[in-house]
Design a protein around this motif. Sequence first.
Motif, PDB file in Angstrom:
ATOM      1  N   TRP A 156       0.967  -0.910   0.211  1.00 54.68           N
ATOM      2  CA  TRP A 156      -0.006   0.059  -0.499  1.00 54.68           C
ATOM      3  C   TRP A 156       1.183   1.073   0.021  1.00 54.68           C
ATOM      4  O   TRP A 156       2.427   1.259  -0.135  1.00 54.68           O
ATOM      5  CB  TRP A 156      -1.294  -0.024   0.879  1.00 54.68           C
ATOM      6  N   TYR A 198       1.524   3.936   2.163  1.00 53.93           N
ATOM      7  CA  TYR A 198       1.005   4.346   3.661  1.00 53.93           C
ATOM      8  C   TYR A 198       2.757   4.088   3.824  1.00 53.93           C
ATOM      9  O   TYR A 198       3.768   2.762   3.659  1.00 53.93           O
ATOM     10  CB  TYR A 198       0.585   3.697   4.442  1.00 53.93           C
ATOM     11  N   SER A 212      -1.016  -1.700  12.551  1.00 52.31           N
ATOM     12  CA  SER A 212      -0.242  -0.358  11.118  1.00 52.31           C
ATOM     13  C   SER A 212      -1.766   0.127  10.874  1.00 52.31           C
ATOM     14  O   SER A 212      -1.778   1.321  10.921  1.00 52.31           O
ATOM     15  CB  SER A 212       0.267  -1.258  10.016  1.00 52.31           C
ATOM     16  N   TYR A 213      -2.753  -0.609  11.257  1.00 51.00           N
ATOM     17  CA  TYR A 213      -4.346  -0.232  10.520  1.00 51.00           C
ATOM     18  C   TYR A 213      -4.792   1.213  11.734  1.00 51.00           C
ATOM     19  O   TYR A 213      -5.865   1.606  11.411  1.00 51.00           O
ATOM     20  CB  TYR A 213      -4.751  -1.334  10.474  1.00 51.00           C
ATOM     21  N   LEU A 221      -3.715   4.703  10.511  1.00 48.54           N
ATOM     22  CA  LEU A 221      -3.631   4.869   9.573  1.00 48.54           C
ATOM     23  C   LEU A 221      -5.368   6.619   9.867  1.00 48.54           C
ATOM     24  O   LEU A 221      -5.778   5.833  11.321  1.00 48.54           O
ATOM     25  CB  LEU A 221      -4.756   3.788   8.844  1.00 48.54           C
ATOM     26  N   SER A 222      -4.999   7.199   8.973  1.00 50.24           N
ATOM     27  CA  SER A 222      -6.246   8.095   9.309  1.00 50.24           C
ATOM     28  C   SER A 222      -7.609   7.090   8.788  1.00 50.24           C
ATOM     29  O   SER A 222      -7.557   6.052   8.152  1.00 50.24           O
ATOM     30  CB  SER A 222      -6.395   9.761   7.931  1.00 50.24           C
ATOM     31  N   GLN A 280      -7.777   7.187   5.028  1.00 47.09           N
ATOM     32  CA  GLN A 280      -6.394   6.127   4.770  1.00 47.09           C
ATOM     33  C   GLN A 280      -7.660   4.527   4.869  1.00 47.09           C
ATOM     34  O   GLN A 280      -6.739   3.615   3.821  1.00 47.09           O
ATOM     35  CB  GLN A 280      -4.974   6.607   5.482  1.00 47.09           C
ATOM     36  N   TRP A 281      -8.078   4.510   5.975  1.00 43.27           N
ATOM     37  CA  TRP A 281      -8.243   2.983   6.317  1.00 43.27           C
ATOM     38  C   TRP A 281      -9.754   2.995   5.893  1.00 43.27           C
ATOM     39  O   TRP A 281      -9.645   1.279   5.372  1.00 43.27           O
ATOM     40  CB  TRP A 281      -9.021   3.030   7.816  1.00 43.27           C
TER      41      TRP A 281
END
Length: 100
Positions: free
Chosen positions: A60, A62, A71-72, A75-76, A79-80
């Motif tokens: 991805w 990011y 990591s999730y 994310l904003s 982004q998620w």
Amino acid sequence: MPKLDEMPDEKPAGPDWQGEWKVDLSGWTTMEPIMAWQEQARRSDFGKMSETMAGVIVRWPYGLPPNDAKSYVKLSPAQWKQAAEQVGRAVGSFFQSADD
């Protein structure tokens, strides 16, 4: 050393290839993981969805490892959402004919 024409084709995992994104659903060989993903989404179970995405998103755009569910949470929301949409598109590709 094999000749160039004897080397296996290295192709993306399928129609789910999206630029900087790579989603690999090759392990999803039955309806079970598809139905589990749909249920997680229906319940808005973001934790389980993040775990599932970590198991199938290979690349991805990011700067975090996509194979780590932790990591999730970094994310904003946008982004998620994009990550979930990428997996959703990949799942949808199972049900499209070559003519679509």
